[in-house]
Scaffold this active site. Structure first.
Site, PDB file in Angstrom:
ATOM      1  N   GLY A   1       0.811  -1.217   0.000  1.00 41.83           N
ATOM      2  CA  GLY A   1       0.000   0.000   0.000  1.00 41.83           C
ATOM      3  C   GLY A   1       0.839   1.259   0.000  1.00 41.83           C
TER       4      GLY A   1
ATOM      5  N   GLY B   1       2.607   3.723   1.476  1.00 40.79           N
ATOM      6  CA  GLY B   1       3.138   3.944   2.817  1.00 40.79           C
ATOM      7  C   GLY B   1       3.655   5.354   3.012  1.00 40.79           C
ATOM      8  N   ARG B   2       3.880   6.039   1.896  1.00 43.14           N
ATOM      9  CA  ARG B   2       4.369   7.412   2.020  1.00 43.14           C
ATOM     10  C   ARG B   2       3.893   8.283   0.869  1.00 43.14           C
ATOM     11  NH1 ARG B   2      10.462   7.463  -0.045  1.00 43.14           N
ATOM     12  NH2 ARG B   2      10.381   5.674  -1.410  1.00 43.14           N
TER      13      ARG B   2
ATOM     14  N   ASP C   1       8.648   5.962   7.881  1.00 43.61           N
ATOM     15  CA  ASP C   1       8.294   7.292   8.383  1.00 43.61           C
ATOM     16  C   ASP C   1       7.356   8.055   7.456  1.00 43.61           C
ATOM     17  OD1 ASP C   1       9.975   7.790   6.294  1.00 43.61           O
ATOM     18  OD2 ASP C   1      11.507   8.848   7.448  1.00 43.61           O
TER      19      ASP C   1
ATOM     20  N   ARG D   1       3.754  13.777  -7.845  1.00 49.71           N
ATOM     21  CA  ARG D   1       3.824  12.858  -8.982  1.00 49.71           C
ATOM     22  C   ARG D   1       2.489  12.865  -9.715  1.00 49.71           C
ATOM     23  NH1 ARG D   1       5.903   6.800  -7.961  1.00 49.71           N
ATOM     24  NH2 ARG D   1       4.042   6.596  -6.682  1.00 49.71           N
TER      25      ARG D   1
ATOM     26  N   ARG E   1      -1.690  -0.753  -9.791  1.00 43.72           N
ATOM     27  CA  ARG E   1      -0.563  -1.634 -10.066  1.00 43.72           C
ATOM     28  C   ARG E   1      -1.032  -3.082 -10.212  1.00 43.72           C
ATOM     29  NH1 ARG E   1       3.396   1.531  -6.947  1.00 43.72           N
ATOM     30  NH2 ARG E   1       2.330   3.467  -6.482  1.00 43.72           N
TER      31      ARG E   1
ATOM     32  N   ASP F   1       4.328  -4.644  -7.416  1.00 45.97           N
ATOM     33  CA  ASP F   1       3.735  -3.393  -6.917  1.00 45.97           C
ATOM     34  C   ASP F   1       4.341  -2.180  -7.614  1.00 45.97           C
ATOM     35  OD1 ASP F   1       5.973  -4.458  -5.316  1.00 45.97           O
ATOM     36  OD2 ASP F   1       5.908  -2.517  -4.318  1.00 45.97           O
ATOM     37  N   ASN F   2       5.375  -2.397  -8.405  1.00 44.47           N
ATOM     38  CA  ASN F   2       5.990  -1.291  -9.143  1.00 44.47           C
ATOM     39  C   ASN F   2       5.714  -1.407 -10.632  1.00 44.47           C
ATOM     40  OD1 ASN F   2       7.005  -0.231  -6.780  1.00 44.47           O
ATOM     41  ND2 ASN F   2       8.989  -1.233  -6.978  1.00 44.47           N
TER      42      ASN F   2
ATOM     43  N   ASP G   1       7.692   4.308 -10.311  1.00 46.00           N
ATOM     44  CA  ASP G   1       8.539   4.022  -9.146  1.00 46.00           C
ATOM     45  C   ASP G   1      10.019   3.979  -9.487  1.00 46.00           C
ATOM     46  OD1 ASP G   1       6.536   4.239  -7.401  1.00 46.00           O
ATOM     47  OD2 ASP G   1       6.471   2.162  -6.759  1.00 46.00           O
TER      48      ASP G   1
HETATM   49  P1  AMP Z   1       9.105   0.930  -3.024  1.00 48.65           P
HETATM   50  O1  AMP Z   1      10.340   0.156  -2.689  1.00 48.65           O
HETATM   51  O2  AMP Z   1       9.311   2.422  -3.048  1.00 48.65           O
HETATM   52  O3  AMP Z   1       8.393   0.437  -4.214  1.00 48.65           O
HETATM   53  O4  AMP Z   1       8.125   0.710  -1.773  1.00 48.65           O
HETATM   54  C1  AMP Z   1       7.697  -0.542  -1.320  1.00 48.65           C
HETATM   55  C2  AMP Z   1       6.726  -0.348  -0.191  1.00 48.65           C
HETATM   56  O5  AMP Z   1       7.360   0.296   0.920  1.00 48.65           O
HETATM   57  C3  AMP Z   1       5.515   0.519  -0.520  1.00 48.65           C
HETATM   58  O6  AMP Z   1       4.418  -0.013   0.163  1.00 48.65           O
HETATM   59  C4  AMP Z   1       5.909   1.867   0.025  1.00 48.65           C
HETATM   60  O7  AMP Z   1       4.799   2.658   0.333  1.00 48.65           O
HETATM   61  C5  AMP Z   1       6.673   1.480   1.281  1.00 48.65           C
HETATM   62  N1  AMP Z   1       7.631   2.514   1.696  1.00 48.65           N
HETATM   63  C6  AMP Z   1       8.791   2.854   1.075  1.00 48.65           C
HETATM   64  N2  AMP Z   1       9.410   3.847   1.762  1.00 48.65           N
HETATM   65  C7  AMP Z   1       8.629   4.154   2.821  1.00 48.65           C
HETATM   66  C8  AMP Z   1       8.721   5.099   3.892  1.00 48.65           C
HETATM   67  N3  AMP Z   1       9.748   5.930   4.005  1.00 48.65           N
HETATM   68  N4  AMP Z   1       7.716   5.110   4.803  1.00 48.65           N
HETATM   69  C9  AMP Z   1       6.676   4.264   4.704  1.00 48.65           C
HETATM   70  N5  AMP Z   1       6.530   3.370   3.724  1.00 48.65           N
HETATM   71  C10 AMP Z   1       7.491   3.298   2.789  1.00 48.65           C
HETATM   72 MG    MG Z   2       6.782   1.096  -5.111  1.00 47.71          MG
END
Ligand code: AMP
Ligand code: MG
Length: 491
Positions: free
Chosen positions: A88, A90-91, A123, A174, A181, A250-251, A260
């Site tokens: 989901g 997350g940020r 965070d 963005r 996804r 998810d990407n 992403d």
């Molecule tokens: P990503 O590696 O950017 O594709 O992210 C994979 C997952 O980690 C996704 O669910 C993001 O929302 C979560 N995520 C990545 N960085 C953070 C962050 N700093 N705080 C919270 N969730 C994160």
């Molecule tokens: Mg991602």
């Protein structure tokens, strides 16, 4: 001056199974780093208004524009092959959707806008470097005419984020044709919620694949559409030496846009085994593995859609396999077509694929720079006197000569005028790409408070197919051959 977004939030209307209402967390001292004026205009937004205190407040998540319905979307995903049932946003927080001047619906999302229900231990924030990196690279991809999410703005938060060290924080705005996804489908399929999968598929068909709605089975036509767009997308990546680096499900956007930008990077010397991501130890997401991985990800999407492909499981599996088996053919055709254009051929012939593979093999064996080899090929196509620069890119120039003789024979069978051919080649072989050392240089300066190199690189990347004297320093080889450039996921 007020900032006005003409929001129409179709994803929010799907209901709370799909997302959680989430308000961005305010930041201490928002400061505008960059606004994309041309994109703002295309979205029907006033770029000047976005630069006012009110606008910057919105881009930082400190205030909500009228009509926004901020949400964090639910999704799951296979990360490096392992299924995670809940990831989901997350940020990232979706403010809403606007319909642009061409009638295209586009998401406006703040990335790094604070914690959400999906943050797990994160965070919810983003660091300045990765935000500017995504800005540069996604905009470069758009200028390279590759389907991609876009960057509308970057704002510094005035707050630190803590990674291995404390880093300045930032928020990226963005823009995407959607943020749905493969992993969004997996989220519901893993819970056995077929009704939600169907609702999501109907939404995506309506939004991205309207032609599928009239098919005898719209879900099969949708799957075919996603496969075709991904096959073409990955072929396009490979034709400019792009390595996504983290093609988790998810990407992978079902709209067919690149999404992403984490550990992505561009090849300098051509080596199909290149891996940039520091955590990709097995080369799962290596340059040459990208089509296979896209196909694997699409198989995961097909699994989610099975109950909707046919009520009988066997027939559904058969239908899914039929669609998936078409991927390789679509990819190969797009791959060869693109490289055919890159070497200046207009009329397809069966031996072209072998001619292309021979060039790539020699480039790999002799460490030839990917971008410059193809860019210089345009000049060489016009005149054999112009072989000098390209020969110099091969550790053994004779390796190029051997190929060039074969190539010129093939060119002789082409009807096009040399000048016309050169122009066509220059239109597909960029002179400037976001080379790793250029991006790193711009980011290091930005971290030290100097945005001028970021601005200048961004401007150069906006017209990648032009030879512009003022940007000649960006169009050369990297200063030292890179042993093993590494990018990090801790974005
Ligand atoms: P990503 O590696 O950017 O594709 O992210 C994979 C997952 O980690 C996704 O669910 C993001 O929302 C979560 N995520 C990545 N960085 C953070 C962050 N700093 N705080 C919270 N969730 C994160
Ligand atoms: Mg991602």
């Amino acid at each position: 001056m007020t900032v006005h977004f003409d929001f129409d939030n179709s994803y929010a209307r799907l209901g709370t199974a799909f997302h959680r209402p989430t308000v961005p967390s305010p930041v201490a001292a928002p400061h505008l780093l960059k606004v994309n004026r041309r994109l703002a205009d295309a979205l029907g937004l006033d770029a000047d208004a976005l630069g006012t205190a009110e606008g910057v407040g919105i881009l930082a998540g400190n205030r909500l524009p009228a009509g926004a319905e901020p949400i964090a979307a639910a999704y799951a995903g296979h990360q490096f092959g392992n299924f995670v049932p809940q990831l989901g946003d997350g940020r990232a927080i979706l403010l809403g959707e606007v319909v642009d001047r061409e009638g295209l619906r586009r998401d406006v999302q703040l990335k790094g806008a604070g914690p959400t229900l999906f943050s797990r231990n994160g965070d919810g924030r983003a660091a300045l470097g990765p935000v500017l990196r995504e800005y540069l690279v996604s905009e470069a991809m758009a200028a390279l005419k590759i389907p991609t999410t876009r960057a509308l703005a970057a704002v510094a938060t005035g707050e630190p984020v803590y990674r291995e060290t404390a880093l300045p924080g930032a928020v990226l705005t963005r823009v995407a044709s959607s943020h749905i996804r493969v992993g969004t489908f997996q989220f519901f399929a893993a819970r056995g919620d077929d009704a939600a999968v169907r609702k999501l598929a109907d939404h995506v068909i309506d939004r991205h694949y309207p032609e599928a709605a009239g098919a005898s089975n719209p879900y099969r036509a949708f799957l075919e559409g996603v496969c075709a767009r991904q096959a073409e997308l990955v072929a396009r990546w490979m034709q400019i030496g792009f390595v996504h680096g983290v093609m988790n499900t998810d990407n992978m956007s079902v709209s067919g846009e690149t999404i992403d930008y984490g550990p992505c990077a561009f090849l300098d010397a051509y080596d199909p085994a290149t891996v940039f991501s520091s955590i990709d130890r097995n080369g799962r997401y290596a340059y040459a593995n990208q089509a296979r991985i896209a196909n694997w990800n699409l198989a995961r999407l097909a699994e989610c859609l099975l109950p909707h492909l046919d009520p009988e499981e066997n027939k559904a599996i058969e239908a899914a396999q039929e669609v998936l088996s078409g991927f390789a053919e679509t990819f190969n055709a797009a791959y060869v077509d693109g490289f055919r254009a890159k070497i200046g051929l207009q009329t397809p012939q069966t031996e072209d694929a072998a001619l292309i593979e021979d060039l790539l093999l020699r480039m790999a064996q002799h460490n030839a720079d990917f971008t410059l080899t193809f860019r210089n090929l345009g000049k060489a196509a016009e005149s054999a006197q112009a072989d000098g620069p390209i020969r110099g890119l091969f550790a053994d120039p004779a390796a190029y000569d051997g190929w060039a003789a074969r190539w010129r024979q093939r060119l002789a069978a082409e009807p096009r005028e040399p000048g016309e051919r050169r122009a066509a080649m220059d239109a597909v072989n960029p002179a400037i790409i976001p080379r790793n050392h250029l991006v790193e240089e711009a980011l290091a300066a930005a971290m030290a408070g100097d945005l001028a190199p970021f601005e200048r690189l961004n401007e150069a990347l906006a017209a990648p197919f032009e030879d512009r004297a003022e940007f000649a320093d960006y169009a050369g080889l990297p200063p030292v051959p890179e042993a093993a450039y590494r990018t990090f996921c801790g974005t």
